[in-house]
Design a protein around this motif. Structure first.
Motif, mmCIF file in Angstrom:
data_model
loop_
_atom_site.group_PDB
_atom_site.id
_atom_site.type_symbol
_atom_site.label_atom_id
_atom_site.label_comp_id
_atom_site.label_asym_id
_atom_site.label_seq_id
_atom_site.Cartn_x
_atom_site.Cartn_y
_atom_site.Cartn_z
ATOM 1 N N GLU A 76 10.111 -42.704 69.528
ATOM 2 C CA GLU A 76 10.299 -42.644 70.976
ATOM 3 C C GLU A 76 9.126 -43.305 71.701
ATOM 4 O OE1 GLU A 76 11.577 -39.358 74.397
ATOM 5 O OE2 GLU A 76 10.935 -38.719 72.406
ATOM 6 N N HIS A 77 9.458 -44.178 72.667
ATOM 7 C CA HIS A 77 8.454 -44.858 73.498
ATOM 8 C C HIS A 77 7.427 -45.606 72.652
ATOM 9 C CE1 HIS A 77 10.270 -42.596 76.690
ATOM 10 N NE2 HIS A 77 9.834 -41.449 76.239
ATOM 11 N N ALA A 78 7.889 -46.249 71.581
ATOM 12 C CA ALA A 78 6.947 -46.961 70.714
ATOM 13 C C ALA A 78 7.642 -48.135 70.041
ATOM 14 C CB ALA A 78 6.377 -46.017 69.657
ATOM 15 N N TRP A 79 6.841 -49.140 69.672
ATOM 16 C CA TRP A 79 7.287 -50.202 68.784
ATOM 17 C C TRP A 79 6.810 -49.858 67.381
ATOM 18 C CZ3 TRP A 79 5.990 -55.492 71.602
ATOM 19 C CH2 TRP A 79 6.806 -55.613 72.734
ATOM 20 N N THR A 80 7.608 -50.210 66.384
ATOM 21 C CA THR A 80 7.272 -49.916 64.996
ATOM 22 C C THR A 80 6.883 -51.204 64.288
ATOM 23 O OG1 THR A 80 8.913 -48.138 65.030
ATOM 24 C CG2 THR A 80 8.064 -48.820 62.889
ATOM 25 N N ILE A 81 5.791 -51.146 63.521
ATOM 26 C CA ILE A 81 5.278 -52.322 62.802
ATOM 27 C C ILE A 81 5.084 -51.952 61.338
ATOM 28 C CG2 ILE A 81 3.407 -54.005 62.648
ATOM 29 C CD1 ILE A 81 2.805 -53.465 65.598
ATOM 30 N N PRO A 124 3.927 -47.729 75.350
ATOM 31 C CA PRO A 124 2.620 -47.087 75.493
ATOM 32 C C PRO A 124 1.919 -46.853 74.156
ATOM 33 C CG PRO A 124 4.370 -45.478 75.778
ATOM 34 C CD PRO A 124 5.042 -46.806 75.644
ATOM 35 N N ARG A 125 2.658 -47.001 73.044
ATOM 36 C CA ARG A 125 2.030 -46.781 71.744
ATOM 37 C C ARG A 125 2.690 -47.631 70.676
ATOM 38 N NH1 ARG A 125 4.233 -42.198 68.591
ATOM 39 N NH2 ARG A 125 6.323 -41.727 69.353
ATOM 40 N N LEU A 126 1.984 -47.819 69.562
ATOM 41 C CA LEU A 126 2.481 -48.534 68.391
ATOM 42 C C LEU A 126 2.400 -47.602 67.186
ATOM 43 C CD1 LEU A 126 0.608 -51.961 68.808
ATOM 44 C CD2 LEU A 126 2.952 -51.431 69.504
ATOM 45 N N VAL A 127 3.416 -47.636 66.354
ATOM 46 C CA VAL A 127 3.402 -46.893 65.090
ATOM 47 C C VAL A 127 3.392 -47.930 63.976
ATOM 48 C CG1 VAL A 127 4.581 -45.234 63.632
ATOM 49 C CG2 VAL A 127 4.649 -44.964 66.125
ATOM 50 N N VAL A 128 2.339 -47.934 63.178
ATOM 51 C CA VAL A 128 2.121 -48.991 62.192
ATOM 52 C C VAL A 128 2.143 -48.411 60.789
ATOM 53 C CG1 VAL A 128 0.569 -50.824 61.426
ATOM 54 C CG2 VAL A 128 0.737 -50.267 63.870
ATOM 55 N N TYR A 129 2.934 -49.048 59.917
ATOM 56 C CA TYR A 129 2.963 -48.708 58.495
ATOM 57 C C TYR A 129 2.302 -49.864 57.738
ATOM 58 C CZ TYR A 129 6.434 -45.232 59.911
ATOM 59 O OH TYR A 129 7.081 -44.195 60.518
ATOM 60 N N LEU A 130 1.300 -49.525 56.910
ATOM 61 C CA LEU A 130 0.560 -50.538 56.159
ATOM 62 C C LEU A 130 0.726 -50.305 54.673
ATOM 63 C CD1 LEU A 130 -2.748 -50.336 58.237
ATOM 64 C CD2 LEU A 130 -1.086 -52.176 58.354
ATOM 65 N N ASP A 141 0.890 -57.526 52.424
ATOM 66 C CA ASP A 141 -0.144 -58.547 52.245
ATOM 67 C C ASP A 141 0.212 -59.879 52.895
ATOM 68 O OD1 ASP A 141 -1.555 -56.702 50.855
ATOM 69 O OD2 ASP A 141 -0.926 -57.402 48.873
ATOM 70 N N HIS A 142 1.500 -60.194 52.978
ATOM 71 C CA HIS A 142 1.901 -61.531 53.437
ATOM 72 C C HIS A 142 2.766 -61.523 54.693
ATOM 73 C CE1 HIS A 142 0.321 -62.903 49.621
ATOM 74 N NE2 HIS A 142 1.105 -62.045 48.990
ATOM 75 N N ARG A 143 3.448 -60.449 54.970
ATOM 76 C CA ARG A 143 4.451 -60.459 56.032
ATOM 77 C C ARG A 143 4.259 -59.270 56.968
ATOM 78 N NH1 ARG A 143 6.775 -64.907 56.418
ATOM 79 N NH2 ARG A 143 7.807 -64.896 54.412
ATOM 80 N N ALA A 144 4.688 -59.456 58.215
ATOM 81 C CA ALA A 144 4.669 -58.367 59.202
ATOM 82 C C ALA A 144 6.033 -58.311 59.872
ATOM 83 C CB ALA A 144 3.575 -58.587 60.242
ATOM 84 N N TRP A 145 6.513 -57.096 60.096
ATOM 85 C CA TRP A 145 7.797 -56.885 60.759
ATOM 86 C C TRP A 145 7.568 -55.980 61.964
ATOM 87 C CZ3 TRP A 145 6.851 -56.545 55.575
ATOM 88 C CH2 TRP A 145 7.548 -57.431 54.731
ATOM 89 N N VAL A 146 8.239 -56.284 63.084
ATOM 90 C CA VAL A 146 8.073 -55.506 64.315
ATOM 91 C C VAL A 146 9.451 -55.174 64.871
ATOM 92 C CG1 VAL A 146 7.068 -55.428 66.632
ATOM 93 C CG2 VAL A 146 5.925 -56.744 64.816
ATOM 94 N N ARG A 147 9.698 -53.909 65.114
ATOM 95 C CA ARG A 147 10.929 -53.482 65.786
ATOM 96 C C ARG A 147 10.562 -53.086 67.207
ATOM 97 N NH1 ARG A 147 15.667 -49.506 63.407
ATOM 98 N NH2 ARG A 147 17.216 -49.989 65.024
ATOM 99 N N THR A 148 11.111 -53.821 68.193
ATOM 100 C CA THR A 148 10.765 -53.604 69.591
ATOM 101 C C THR A 148 11.806 -52.799 70.356
ATOM 102 O OG1 THR A 148 11.807 -55.701 70.203
ATOM 103 C CG2 THR A 148 9.465 -55.759 69.644
ATOM 104 N N GLY A 149 12.943 -52.551 69.743
ATOM 105 C CA GLY A 149 13.993 -51.798 70.425
ATOM 106 C C GLY A 149 15.099 -51.425 69.468
ATOM 107 N N LEU A 150 16.184 -50.896 70.019
ATOM 108 C CA LEU A 150 17.299 -50.475 69.177
ATOM 109 C C LEU A 150 17.839 -51.635 68.357
ATOM 110 C CD1 LEU A 150 19.287 -48.166 68.468
ATOM 111 C CD2 LEU A 150 20.758 -49.011 70.310
ATOM 112 N N ALA A 203 -2.930 -54.752 72.951
ATOM 113 C CA ALA A 203 -2.111 -53.757 72.255
ATOM 114 C C ALA A 203 -2.694 -52.362 72.429
ATOM 115 C CB ALA A 203 -2.018 -54.102 70.775
ATOM 116 N N PRO A 204 -1.830 -51.355 72.597
ATOM 117 C CA PRO A 204 -2.332 -49.968 72.652
ATOM 118 C C PRO A 204 -2.859 -49.537 71.287
ATOM 119 C CG PRO A 204 0.066 -50.005 72.621
ATOM 120 C CD PRO A 204 -0.362 -51.432 72.748
ATOM 121 N N GLU A 205 -3.644 -48.484 71.274
ATOM 122 C CA GLU A 205 -4.197 -47.969 70.020
ATOM 123 C C GLU A 205 -3.055 -47.497 69.115
ATOM 124 O OE1 GLU A 205 -7.083 -47.249 67.269
ATOM 125 O OE2 GLU A 205 -7.298 -48.228 69.223
#
Length: 400
Positions: free
Chosen positions: A140-145, A186-192, A149-158, A204-206
């Motif tokens: 909720e109210h966040a983008w998911t990243i 207002p926030r980012l949720v990042v999986y590494l 090592d080589h690629r990044a994926w970002v979900r900005t909405g539904l 970018a927000p924290e």
């Protein structure tokens, strides 16, 4: 729910496919040792994930309704925003959001053909193919990243997002946040992944950070086919003759439809304009009737009643001085002065009540003298100054 098999496609035909098995509850499960992809697919529902770097998701305003009509309109609505010919692209239609915008996923026909070949070579038939970044978990109210090592994926909405090289994430994310403006999260949720590093732009927000040991399992667990845009063309399994005919004649059919719609719309517009003109004329007749015969009250059939009254006036019925028309004939020469404008006229009790606009009182008095000289009885009822002219009301009667 049936067990599922999630297959991650690649943009390189020489790179082997990655896949994960899920049990009936949607939890990851280990495939039997030595089991091939084709064997794992036999008892499972197979869904494929396309590399997000080759899929564009966007939103576009499409006023028409109906999925088929929307699908026909989308390529032309996006044509100016795409570098490739729309005939070389496949457009998958998603959901319409609260703002009325339609979500669309765009992928090249060439990429689809390559993915189909990969699946065929592996002996797998996928129910559908989804952009991999639309399989990221939503918060909720966040983008998911998700970053490895080589690629990044970002979900900005539904049904929106993007993928890029991990080294370019900061650049792409800054552009996306800037474009989002007030809608930026207002926030980012990042999986590494265990060895991945994270580089974010200053805007970018924290982020909230989580380490994951298996990035593909994150996709597999969170893929929700109800809200991801399926890319699999309906023509897979053999294009029908009708489909081939449509691709050949699509442009001509769209042009013909546009001509028919335009012609029909023009006809309806003419009909509406004529109806509006007729209503205006009827209203004008009613106003003239009321001004000319105020004692008659509100007319029911103004045109017929006007014709009847005029016929009676022509015959001189009930008029002591010969009727309205003979009186008008006597009045007209006296009004033949370009400095005098007749603004109102009414016929009452055998006489005419007229209202005229004149430059000054001398011209109004001269009018009275001319009409008197024509054998008419004229009485100036009132005269008032209005800016640069005089408004006079006169009663004109014929000889008794």
């Amino acid at each position: 729910m049936r067990p599922r098999l999630i297959v991650h496609l690649t943009g390189d035909p020489d790179t082997p496919l990655s896949w994960r098995c899920l049990d009936a509850q949607g939890s990851p499960m280990a495939a039997p040792e030595g089991e091939t992809l084709a064997a794992a697919a036999r008892e499972r529902r197979v869904l494929a994930l396309a590399p997000g770097t080759e899929v564009l998701t966007t939103r576009v305003h499409i006023p028409v309704r109906g999925r088929q009509r929307v699908a026909q309109a989308v390529p032309w609505a996006l044509e100016d925003q795409l570098s490739e010919d729309v005939d070389a692209l496949h457009f998958a239609i998603g959901e319409r959001d609260a703002e009325g915008m339609v979500h669309v996923a765009v992928v090249s026909e060439q990429a689809l053909a390559a993915w189909r070949e990969q699946l065929d070579d592996a002996g797998v038939q996928a129910e559908d193919i989804y952009p991999d970044y639309l399989a990221l978990p939503r918060h909720e109210h966040a983008w998911t990243i998700l970053v490895d090592d080589h690629r990044a994926w970002v979900r900005t909405g539904l049904q929106t997002g993007f993928a890029c090289d991990a080294d370019a994430l900061a650049l792409f994310l800054e552009a996306a946040l800037t474009e989002a403006g007030d809608d930026a999260p207002p926030r980012l949720v990042v999986y590494l992944s265990e060895t991945a590093t994270l580089q974010l732009p200053e805007v970018a927000p924290e982020p909230e950070r989580y380490r994951v040991s298996d990035p593909l399992a994150v996709f597999a667990e969170h893929l929700d086919s109800r809200h991801a845009i399926g890319l699999r063309p309906a023509s897979w399994g053999g294009a029908s003759q009708a489909h081939r005919w449509w691709r050949t004649w699509r442009a001509a059919a769209v042009l013909l439809a546009a001509v028919i719609i335009a012609d029909t719309g023009h006809a309806w517009l003419q009909r509406w304009q004529l109806a509006a003109t007729a209503e205006e004329q009827q209203a004008a007749i009613a106003r003239i009737f009321g001004d000319t015969f105020p004692e008659a009250g509100t007319p029911v059939y103004p045109r017929r009643q006007m014709e009847s009254r005029l016929a009676a006036l022509r015959s001189g019925d009930d008029t002591p001085s010969g009727g309205m028309l003979p009186l008008l004939a006597q009045l007209t020469p006296g009004l033949a002065n370009e400095r005098i404008e007749l603004t109102a006229l009414a016929y009452r009790g055998g006489g005419l009540e007229i209202q005229v606009s004149a430059p000054d009182l001398q011209v109004l008095d001269a009018l009275k003298q001319r009409l008197t000289g024509e054998g008419l009885t004229v009485e100036v009822r009132s005269a008032r100054n209005e800016r640069d002219h005089v408004i006079g009301r006169l009663t004109v009667e014929g000889e008794a």
